[in-house]
Design a protein around this motif. Structure first.
Motif, PDB file in Angstrom:
ATOM      1  N   PHE A  16       0.836  -1.197   0.000  1.00  0.00           N
ATOM      2  CA  PHE A  16       0.000   0.000   0.000  1.00  0.00           C
ATOM      3  C   PHE A  16       0.866   1.239   0.000  1.00  0.00           C
ATOM      4  N   ASN A  17       0.587   2.149  -0.925  1.00  0.00           N
ATOM      5  CA  ASN A  17       1.314   3.416  -0.943  1.00  0.00           C
ATOM      6  C   ASN A  17       0.286   4.540  -0.926  1.00  0.00           C
ATOM      7  N   LEU A  18       0.302   5.352   0.119  1.00  0.00           N
ATOM      8  CA  LEU A  18      -0.688   6.430   0.277  1.00  0.00           C
ATOM      9  C   LEU A  18      -0.660   7.383  -0.914  1.00  0.00           C
ATOM     10  N   GLU A  19       0.545   7.621  -1.419  1.00  0.00           N
ATOM     11  CA  GLU A  19       0.738   8.530  -2.554  1.00  0.00           C
ATOM     12  C   GLU A  19      -0.106   8.091  -3.763  1.00  0.00           C
ATOM     13  N   ASP A  20      -0.166   6.766  -3.998  1.00  0.00           N
ATOM     14  CA  ASP A  20      -0.897   6.259  -5.178  1.00  0.00           C
ATOM     15  C   ASP A  20      -2.404   6.405  -5.036  1.00  0.00           C
ATOM     16  N   ARG A  21      -2.885   6.571  -3.813  1.00  0.00           N
ATOM     17  CA  ARG A  21      -4.331   6.580  -3.586  1.00  0.00           C
ATOM     18  C   ARG A  21      -4.972   7.941  -3.827  1.00  0.00           C
ATOM     19  N   ILE A  22      -4.161   8.982  -3.951  1.00  0.00           N
ATOM     20  CA  ILE A  22      -4.726  10.333  -4.100  1.00  0.00           C
ATOM     21  C   ILE A  22      -4.767  10.692  -5.577  1.00  0.00           C
ATOM     22  N   PRO A  23      -5.949  10.902  -6.149  1.00  0.00           N
ATOM     23  CA  PRO A  23      -6.044  11.213  -7.591  1.00  0.00           C
ATOM     24  C   PRO A  23      -5.229  12.457  -7.955  1.00  0.00           C
ATOM     25  N   THR A  24      -4.739  12.482  -9.176  1.00  0.00           N
ATOM     26  CA  THR A  24      -3.875  13.594  -9.598  1.00  0.00           C
ATOM     27  C   THR A  24      -4.609  14.938  -9.576  1.00  0.00           C
ATOM     28  N   ASN A  25      -5.916  14.900  -9.808  1.00  0.00           N
ATOM     29  CA  ASN A  25      -6.654  16.177  -9.846  1.00  0.00           C
ATOM     30  C   ASN A  25      -7.375  16.477  -8.532  1.00  0.00           C
ATOM     31  N   HIS A  26      -7.024  15.757  -7.478  1.00  0.00           N
ATOM     32  CA  HIS A  26      -7.673  16.006  -6.170  1.00  0.00           C
ATOM     33  C   HIS A  26      -7.317  17.421  -5.700  1.00  0.00           C
ATOM     34  N   LEU A  27      -8.305  18.094  -5.131  1.00  0.00           N
ATOM     35  CA  LEU A  27      -8.103  19.490  -4.694  1.00  0.00           C
ATOM     36  C   LEU A  27      -6.878  19.618  -3.781  1.00  0.00           C
ATOM     37  N   LEU A  28      -6.741  18.693  -2.836  1.00  0.00           N
ATOM     38  CA  LEU A  28      -5.637  18.813  -1.878  1.00  0.00           C
ATOM     39  C   LEU A  28      -4.288  18.571  -2.544  1.00  0.00           C
ATOM     40  N   ARG A  29      -4.258  17.694  -3.556  1.00  0.00           N
ATOM     41  CA  ARG A  29      -2.992  17.481  -4.265  1.00  0.00           C
ATOM     42  C   ARG A  29      -2.588  18.750  -5.012  1.00  0.00           C
ATOM     43  N   ARG A  30      -3.579  19.418  -5.584  1.00  0.00           N
ATOM     44  CA  ARG A  30      -3.276  20.642  -6.340  1.00  0.00           C
ATOM     45  C   ARG A  30      -2.871  21.785  -5.397  1.00  0.00           C
ATOM     46  N   ILE A  31      -3.510  21.832  -4.236  1.00  0.00           N
ATOM     47  CA  ILE A  31      -3.108  22.863  -3.258  1.00  0.00           C
ATOM     48  C   ILE A  31      -1.701  22.562  -2.749  1.00  0.00           C
ATOM     49  N   ASP A  32      -1.440  21.288  -2.500  1.00  0.00           N
ATOM     50  CA  ASP A  32      -0.119  20.898  -1.977  1.00  0.00           C
ATOM     51  C   ASP A  32       1.006  21.322  -2.945  1.00  0.00           C
ATOM     52  N   ALA A  33       0.690  21.294  -4.245  1.00  0.00           N
ATOM     53  CA  ALA A  33       1.709  21.654  -5.247  1.00  0.00           C
ATOM     54  C   ALA A  33       2.123  23.121  -5.141  1.00  0.00           C
ATOM     55  N   VAL A  34       1.246  23.979  -4.628  1.00  0.00           N
ATOM     56  CA  VAL A  34       1.593  25.410  -4.551  1.00  0.00           C
ATOM     57  C   VAL A  34       1.869  25.878  -3.116  1.00  0.00           C
ATOM     58  N   LEU A  35       1.591  24.993  -2.140  1.00  0.00           N
ATOM     59  CA  LEU A  35       1.714  25.421  -0.743  1.00  0.00           C
ATOM     60  C   LEU A  35       3.128  25.175  -0.230  1.00  0.00           C
ATOM     61  N   ASP A  36       3.785  26.241   0.161  1.00  0.00           N
ATOM     62  CA  ASP A  36       5.141  26.121   0.702  1.00  0.00           C
ATOM     63  C   ASP A  36       5.135  26.652   2.141  1.00  0.00           C
ATOM     64  N   LEU A  37       5.298  25.741   3.103  1.00  0.00           N
ATOM     65  CA  LEU A  37       5.322  26.157   4.512  1.00  0.00           C
ATOM     66  C   LEU A  37       6.704  25.916   5.124  1.00  0.00           C
ATOM     67  N   SER A  38       7.728  25.841   4.266  1.00  0.00           N
ATOM     68  CA  SER A  38       9.080  25.528   4.770  1.00  0.00           C
ATOM     69  C   SER A  38       9.609  26.634   5.691  1.00  0.00           C
ATOM     70  N   TRP A  39       9.090  27.848   5.585  1.00  0.00           N
ATOM     71  CA  TRP A  39       9.541  28.991   6.386  1.00  0.00           C
ATOM     72  C   TRP A  39       8.943  28.986   7.796  1.00  0.00           C
ATOM     73  N   LEU A  40       7.913  28.134   7.983  1.00  0.00           N
ATOM     74  CA  LEU A  40       7.088  28.241   9.188  1.00  0.00           C
ATOM     75  C   LEU A  40       7.868  27.954  10.479  1.00  0.00           C
ATOM     76  N   ARG A  41       8.686  26.924  10.454  1.00  0.00           N
ATOM     77  CA  ARG A  41       9.390  26.528  11.691  1.00  0.00           C
ATOM     78  C   ARG A  41      10.332  27.635  12.156  1.00  0.00           C
ATOM     79  N   ASP A  42      11.074  28.211  11.207  1.00  0.00           N
ATOM     80  CA  ASP A  42      12.009  29.283  11.586  1.00  0.00           C
ATOM     81  C   ASP A  42      11.248  30.489  12.125  1.00  0.00           C
ATOM     82  N   GLU A  43      10.120  30.792  11.483  1.00  0.00           N
ATOM     83  CA  GLU A  43       9.327  31.963  11.873  1.00  0.00           C
ATOM     84  C   GLU A  43       8.777  31.812  13.286  1.00  0.00           C
TER      85      GLU A  43
END
Ligand code: SF4
Length: 452
Positions: A16-43
């Motif tokens: 089982f791979n969780l990655e394979d279960r999420i459709p390519t056009n799923h809203l959350l997958r598309r949001i994840d592609a543009v969401l960058d929270l890498s700055w959050l921990r330092d902030e």
């Protein structure tokens, strides 16, 4: 042949791979592609201690809240349950199948404590607006402003008259009451000092008692949006109690903050007649922003007699010239209603053939003028232009955003109390709406699932 499910829920090993279960056009997958929270921990690092038990991961908190506001799950208890059970939510929150979802009470303590103090929701919102700007979705030419009424989490049947409440110890210890009492002496105050409110909620005293709700009188806050009209990106959001004066004040706050934060000042600002006060128009004109706003005009008459616009103002001599060519002068005193008054001479009016159309019921005519009249006249001249007509049409985009917030994101009634509760909820709603614009317009192709 009738098929039969083979079952097999008691298998020990799974491929089982969780990655394979999420459709390519799923809203959350598309949001994840543009969401960058890498700055959050330092902030957020200064808000955390170096010792003690590890807290909930701040990125996990933000991702869970974005899931909640995307799918109208605003109850913290239910959100934790849904993230536990839904594979797409788990994937978006970067949780594996066996990872623990935070307990709802731990989640709540973190959200209303450290997160609120560090103003992290505003920082996330501003980062997303910055991304929209980088993606070319913010033209910066024309902004629109408006407010929508959102019911507060306060029963309209449990209210006290006026604003003089004998607060109990228990009430004072509650966050909304404590914040309200602290804010009474601050600027701007949540209540009008000039006019006492008709009613107050003992559980959420900052909420305004209003009849502006669609179907009922209720306690409410206003969701104030400032949007760029190019692609309807929300460039700023501000909560206020539902009072028109507060909404006008919020416009100034939002325009100034957008200027400071993004170095962005619009060429023109569109709004409805509620924003057409002399003070507001003057404030905009002085900043070089053209108000595409209908002027709030008390000098207009509908009974066939001369309106103020029929009197020509002579700026050099500071006087009005009436339709009969006579002059109206002022004493220069500012009256209580913040206007100067220009008077015609009684002897001129007595002999005037136009008197029935001018001042049939008074001995002579007087014309009021506010100190902001120049800004009002300038705005009136803009109302004749094509650009004004165009922005009146484009301004409707803000109504669609309110419709989306209420219908699709269930932002019809707040779950959190107090002005800070409204602020958190409005910022998260606006962030989700901007993320939806970003994935719709930025034409970033959704990533393909990785093949194991
Ligand atoms: S009534 Fe007086 S103010 Fe009016 S038009 Fe005649 S002279 Fe002018």
């Amino acid at each position: 042949m009738m098929g039969q499910s083979v079952g097999g829920q008691d298998r020990l090993f799974y491929e089982f791979n969780l990655e394979d279960r999420i459709p390519t056009n799923h809203l959350l997958r598309r949001i994840d592609a543009v969401l960058d929270l890498s700055w959050l921990r330092d902030e957020l690092a200064p808000s955390y201690s170096h010792t003690g038990c590890p807290s909930v991961d701040p990125e996990l908190m933000i991702r869970m809240l974005l899931v909640g506001y995307c799918y109208s799950i605003r109850s913290e208890r239910r959100l934790c349950q849904e993230v536990e059970l839904n594979l797409a939510y788990r994937w978006f929150c970067r949780l594996g199948l066996e990872d623990h979802v935070p307990n709802h009470s731990t989640f709540s303590v973190n959200r209303h404590g450290r997160f609120r103090e560090s103003d992290v929701f505003r920082k996330v919102f501003e980062r997303i607006v910055g991304q929209c700007m980088n993606a070319g979705l913010v033209g910066g030419e024309g902004f629109a402003v408006d407010a929508s009424v959102i019911e507060a989490d306060a029963s309209r049947f449990q209210r006290v008259k006026g604003n003089e409440v004998e607060w109990t110890e228990e009430q004072i210890n509650s966050r909304p009451v404590r914040e309200y009492l602290e804010s009474l002496d601050s600027e701007p105050s949540p209540t009008s000092r000039a006019r006492k409110p008709k009613a107050m909620s003992p559980v959420d005293p900052a909420a305004a008692w209003t009849a502006r709700g669609r179907n009922k009188i209720m306690f409410a806050y206003s969701l104030n949006y400032l949007i760029d009209m190019e692609h309807a990106v929300i460039v700023d959001v501000e909560p206020t109690p539902t009072r028109i004066t507060k909404e006008v004040d919020a416009t100034e706050i939002m325009v100034e903050r957008t200027e400071q934060c993004f170095n962005l000042t619009p060429d023109y600002l569109a709004g409805d007649v509620a924003y057409g006060t002399g003070e507001m128009l003057d404030w905009l004109v002085k900043r070089g922003i053209d108000p595409h706003i209908p002027v709030w005009d008390k000098g207009k008459r509908d009974d066939g007699t001369f309106s103020r616009k029929d009197f020509a103002y002579d700026k050099a001599r500071d006087l009005y010239i009436c339709p009969a060519g006579k002059i109206l002068k002022t004493t220069g005193n500012l009256h209580a209603d913040k206007t100067y008054r220009y008077f015609a001479s009684k002897s001129d009016c007595d002999l005037c053939p136009l008197k029935p159309r001018c001042c049939a019921k008074t001995p002579s005519r007087k014309v009021p003028r506010t100190p902001n009249e120049e800004a009002r006249e300038y705005t009136r001249s803009l109302m004749e232009t094509e650009a004004y007509d165009r922005s009146r049409e484009r301004r409707k985009k803000i109504e669609r955003l309110f419709g989306e917030a209420k219908r699709n994101l269930s932002m019809t009634r707040l779950r959190l109390r107090g002005l800070t509760g409204a602020k958190d909820e409005f910022l998260l709603t606006a962030t989700v709406q901007n993320l939806k614009r970003l994935i719709k317009f930025a034409s970033i192709p959704p990533p393909r699932p990785m093949v194991a």
